[in-house]
Scaffold this motif. Structure first.
Motif, PDB file in Angstrom:
ATOM      1  N   LEU A 213      -4.785   0.611   0.324  1.00 47.05           N
ATOM      2  CA  LEU A 213      -5.426   1.847  -0.114  1.00 47.05           C
ATOM      3  C   LEU A 213      -5.483   1.767  -1.632  1.00 47.05           C
ATOM      4  N   SER A 214      -6.505   1.084  -2.121  1.00 49.67           N
ATOM      5  CA  SER A 214      -6.465   0.717  -3.538  1.00 49.67           C
ATOM      6  C   SER A 214      -6.557   1.920  -4.471  1.00 49.67           C
ATOM      7  N   THR A 215      -7.182   3.012  -4.012  1.00 45.50           N
ATOM      8  CA  THR A 215      -7.229   4.203  -4.882  1.00 45.50           C
ATOM      9  C   THR A 215      -5.823   4.688  -5.231  1.00 45.50           C
ATOM     10  N   TYR A 216      -4.897   4.475  -4.324  1.00 40.44           N
ATOM     11  CA  TYR A 216      -3.536   4.913  -4.605  1.00 40.44           C
ATOM     12  C   TYR A 216      -2.644   3.734  -4.968  1.00 40.44           C
ATOM     13  N   ALA A 217      -3.239   2.566  -5.141  1.00 43.79           N
ATOM     14  CA  ALA A 217      -2.471   1.350  -5.411  1.00 43.79           C
ATOM     15  C   ALA A 217      -1.369   1.198  -4.386  1.00 43.79           C
ATOM     16  N   LEU A 218      -1.716   1.499  -3.167  1.00 46.95           N
ATOM     17  CA  LEU A 218      -0.708   1.530  -2.122  1.00 46.95           C
ATOM     18  C   LEU A 218      -1.050   0.496  -1.053  1.00 46.95           C
ATOM     19  N   THR A 219      -0.040  -0.232  -0.625  1.00 42.45           N
ATOM     20  CA  THR A 219      -0.223  -1.171   0.473  1.00 42.45           C
ATOM     21  C   THR A 219       0.782  -0.828   1.555  1.00 42.45           C
ATOM     22  N   LEU A 220       0.309  -0.756   2.778  1.00 42.96           N
ATOM     23  CA  LEU A 220       1.182  -0.462   3.906  1.00 42.96           C
ATOM     24  C   LEU A 220       1.338  -1.700   4.751  1.00 42.96           C
ATOM     25  N   TYR A 221       2.598  -2.058   5.004  1.00 41.32           N
ATOM     26  CA  TYR A 221       2.868  -3.204   5.870  1.00 41.32           C
ATOM     27  C   TYR A 221       3.518  -2.672   7.136  1.00 41.32           C
ATOM     28  N   LYS A 222       2.978  -3.050   8.269  1.00 40.54           N
ATOM     29  CA  LYS A 222       3.542  -2.596   9.538  1.00 40.54           C
ATOM     30  C   LYS A 222       4.410  -3.680  10.159  1.00 40.54           C
ATOM     31  N   HIS A 223       5.484  -3.229  10.776  1.00 41.69           N
ATOM     32  CA  HIS A 223       6.445  -4.182  11.334  1.00 41.69           C
ATOM     33  C   HIS A 223       7.133  -3.520  12.521  1.00 41.69           C
ATOM     34  N   THR A 224       7.480  -4.318  13.508  1.00 39.45           N
ATOM     35  CA  THR A 224       8.235  -3.777  14.641  1.00 39.45           C
ATOM     36  C   THR A 224       9.576  -4.477  14.686  1.00 39.45           C
ATOM     37  N   ALA A 225      10.626  -3.703  14.923  1.00 42.75           N
ATOM     38  CA  ALA A 225      11.959  -4.302  14.966  1.00 42.75           C
ATOM     39  C   ALA A 225      12.733  -3.672  16.110  1.00 42.75           C
ATOM     40  N   THR A 226      13.769  -4.386  16.548  1.00 40.80           N
ATOM     41  CA  THR A 226      14.645  -3.839  17.571  1.00 40.80           C
ATOM     42  C   THR A 226      15.969  -3.505  16.901  1.00 40.80           C
ATOM     43  N   VAL A 227      16.357  -2.250  17.004  1.00 44.69           N
ATOM     44  CA  VAL A 227      17.638  -1.826  16.434  1.00 44.69           C
ATOM     45  C   VAL A 227      18.460  -1.265  17.579  1.00 44.69           C
TER      46      VAL A 227
ATOM     47  N   ASP B 187       4.413   0.060  -0.114  1.00 46.15           N
ATOM     48  CA  ASP B 187       4.554  -0.715  -1.340  1.00 46.15           C
ATOM     49  C   ASP B 187       3.539  -0.193  -2.346  1.00 46.15           C
ATOM     50  N   THR B 188       4.019   0.249  -3.483  1.00 39.47           N
ATOM     51  CA  THR B 188       3.086   0.716  -4.498  1.00 39.47           C
ATOM     52  C   THR B 188       3.287  -0.065  -5.786  1.00 39.47           C
ATOM     53  N   ALA B 189       2.303   0.012  -6.660  1.00 41.42           N
ATOM     54  CA  ALA B 189       2.391  -0.701  -7.930  1.00 41.42           C
ATOM     55  C   ALA B 189       3.326   0.036  -8.863  1.00 41.42           C
ATOM     56  N   GLY B 190       4.000  -0.704  -9.722  1.00 38.88           N
ATOM     57  CA  GLY B 190       4.898  -0.097 -10.688  1.00 38.88           C
ATOM     58  C   GLY B 190       4.161   0.506 -11.881  1.00 38.88           C
ATOM     59  N   GLN B 191       2.864   0.208 -11.965  1.00 39.29           N
ATOM     60  CA  GLN B 191       2.115   0.650 -13.139  1.00 39.29           C
ATOM     61  C   GLN B 191       2.138   2.157 -13.320  1.00 39.29           C
ATOM     62  N   GLU B 192       2.304   2.533 -14.543  1.00 36.34           N
ATOM     63  CA  GLU B 192       2.455   3.932 -14.928  1.00 36.34           C
ATOM     64  C   GLU B 192       1.328   4.818 -14.387  1.00 36.34           C
ATOM     65  N   ARG B 193       0.104   4.333 -14.474  1.00 35.50           N
ATOM     66  CA  ARG B 193      -1.025   5.201 -14.129  1.00 35.50           C
ATOM     67  C   ARG B 193      -1.096   5.522 -12.647  1.00 35.50           C
ATOM     68  N   PHE B 194      -0.267   4.894 -11.849  1.00 36.78           N
ATOM     69  CA  PHE B 194      -0.284   5.220 -10.420  1.00 36.78           C
ATOM     70  C   PHE B 194       0.814   6.207 -10.053  1.00 36.78           C
ATOM     71  N   GLN B 195       1.555   6.656 -11.053  1.00 37.38           N
ATOM     72  CA  GLN B 195       2.735   7.431 -10.714  1.00 37.38           C
ATOM     73  C   GLN B 195       2.450   8.827 -10.215  1.00 37.38           C
ATOM     74  N   SER B 196       1.211   9.275 -10.351  1.00 36.03           N
ATOM     75  CA  SER B 196       0.926  10.641  -9.908  1.00 36.03           C
ATOM     76  C   SER B 196       0.939  10.768  -8.390  1.00 36.03           C
ATOM     77  N   MET B 197       0.839   9.640  -7.699  1.00 35.51           N
ATOM     78  CA  MET B 197       0.843   9.749  -6.233  1.00 35.51           C
ATOM     79  C   MET B 197       2.249   9.812  -5.663  1.00 35.51           C
ATOM     80  N   HIS B 198       3.234   9.797  -6.513  1.00 38.71           N
ATOM     81  CA  HIS B 198       4.574   9.630  -5.989  1.00 38.71           C
ATOM     82  C   HIS B 198       5.101  10.689  -5.026  1.00 38.71           C
TER      83      HIS B 198
END
Ligand SMILES: Nc1nc2c(ncn2[C@@H]2O[C@H](COP(=O)(O)OP(=O)(O)OP(=O)(O)O)[C@@H](O)[C@H]2O)c(=O)[nH]1
Ligand SMILES: [Mg+2]
Lengths: 158, 222
Positions: B51-65, B76-87
């Motif tokens: 979701l590049s507008t939010y500099a956000l990447t979603l990784y899907k995973h399945t696990a057994t707990v 996963d989001t970018a550390g860049q300052e200008r993306f911090q408003s989505m926090h």
């Protein structure tokens, strides 16, 4: 015929990638000048690098040159087309451990990451490597003793 | 901004309330290796949603707990300052947090304090860990003890996304802790919300409660 890339650089006019390579059989060292075509100061360096890396006439020669290095060379060429100095381009790749990379725009950050990639690729273990272990574990709790100087000067809540 | 929490139109965050859906977020400065760590853990399995507008990447995973299968979304989001408003929406409903710094750059370690402070404003109680990445660059750093984790009482890992050291271990432990937290949430915020809801209910039963504190329009004022 196989080739070993020795060095790779740029030439500004006409804009080209210059490769010094050795012919593995004959041991001859040669220079290959690859003109960079359809490339302007607005071009996408990463795409241009990818195109060159897969170019039918050049790809055998460029096998030993990583795509991130080719991208870097294209950035230098593009910077030059934009009137920026070589010194400026090289400085933009340099890593300063104290620089706050959160402030950089995408392009500048990509340059720093390109530089970091050199070590990353060197140390990287690939899934096809014979000694690859997916779940690699190492216990450092016994070896950690020294206090870390990063924890001193604790005026910031550390 | 707080009112926007959870409102990324492309994403429905309600699913994280269900038992089998877990959300784990990743924080840290630019270029510390957050994305490379995800990729190393998930290898070929990952099909990230960008979701590049939010500099956000979603990784899907399945696990057994335990004996349960859980679907995990890594945010996963970018550390860049200008993306911090989505926090705010980034933190919303998260069940665990992985905080990363780069052992080659002191500033990224110092900034952990800011990341941690922001995290705790939104999610005061979720499990969290500190990850020292890129130890392949200089193994000597593993002889040093970094006190930030200890001070905050959260686990610490020395890892390398490049050669894979401790990456899988760290992710697996965080997944387990996220699931445990989910089954037994102790988040102060959640409790406050629950109390507010209770208060709301009582209020309806007892009309006099309206006069206490809550400014509701009441006809008697005329
Ligand atoms: N030597 C080494 N380099 C690493 C390691 N992990 C990441 N890197 C390098 O660091 C660079 C940045 O990594 P990313 O994963 O893109 O960092 P990030 O935290 O996702 O950065 P943003 O998304 O911009 O905030 C990579 O391009 C790699 O070259 C590691 O374990 N060892
Ligand atoms: Mg990233």
């Amino acid at each position: 015929m196989s080739f070993e890339a020795k060095r790779c650089g740029v030439q500004f006019s006409p804009p080209s990638i210059v490769l010094i390579y050795q012919q593995k059989e004959t041991k001859d060292v040669r220079k290959r000048i690859i003109p960079v075509r359809n490339f302007s100061k607005y071009s996408d360096c990463s795409m241009a690098a990818e195109g060159l890396k897969n170019h039918p006439r050049h790809k055998d020669y460029l096998e030993g040159v990583s795509q991130s290095q080719l991208e870097k060379l294209h950035i230098i060429l593009r910077d030059h087309m934009q009137g920026l100095s070589l010194e400026h381009s090289l400085a933009s790749f340099r890593l300063d451990p104290d620089e706050d990379l959160n402030q950089l725009d995408d392009d500048k950050l990509a340059r720093k990451k390109g530089k970091m990639d050199e070590l990353f690729e060197k140390n990287r273990k690939h899934k096809d490597d014979p000694d690859f272990v997916y779940d690699l574990e190492m216990d450092f709790t016994k070896t950690t003793q020294e206090k870390c100087s990063w924890d001193e000067e604790s005026d910031d809540g550390f | 901004m707080a009112g926007d929490a959870g409102s990324i139109p492309e994403l429905d965050q309600k699913k994280y309330d269900s038992g089998e859906q877990v959300k784990i977020i990743c924080l840290g400065d630019s270029a510390v290796g957050k994305s490379k760590l995800m990729e190393r853990f998930l290898m070929d399995e990952y099909r990230p949603q960008q979701l590049s507008t939010y500099a956000l990447t979603l990784y899907k995973h399945t696990a057994t707990v335990g004996n349960k299968t859980v679907a995990i979304d890594f945010w996963d989001t970018a550390g860049q300052e200008r993306f911090q408003s989505m926090h705010p929406s980034y933190y919303h409903k998260a069940h665990a947090c992985i905080m990363v710094f780069d052992v080659q750059r002191k500033i990224t370690y110092k900034n952990l304090a800011n990341w941690y402070k922001e995290l705790r404003e939104f999610r005061p109680e979720i499990p969290c860990c500190v990850v020292a990445n890129k130890i392949d660059a200089d193994l000597k750093v593993t002889q040093r003890s970094f006190n930030f984790g200890k001070k905050q009482g959260i686990p610490f890992y020395f890892v390398s996304a490049a050669d894979g050291t401790n990456v899988v271990k760290m992710f697996r432990e965080m997944i387990t802790r996220a699931v445990e937290y989910k089954q037994n949430p102790s988040d102060f915020m959640d409790e406050v919300l629950q109390e507010l809801e209770n208060f709301d209910l009582e209020e309806k039963e007892d009309p006099e409660a309206d006069e206490v504190g809550l400014k509701t329009e009441s006809p008697e004022l005329e």
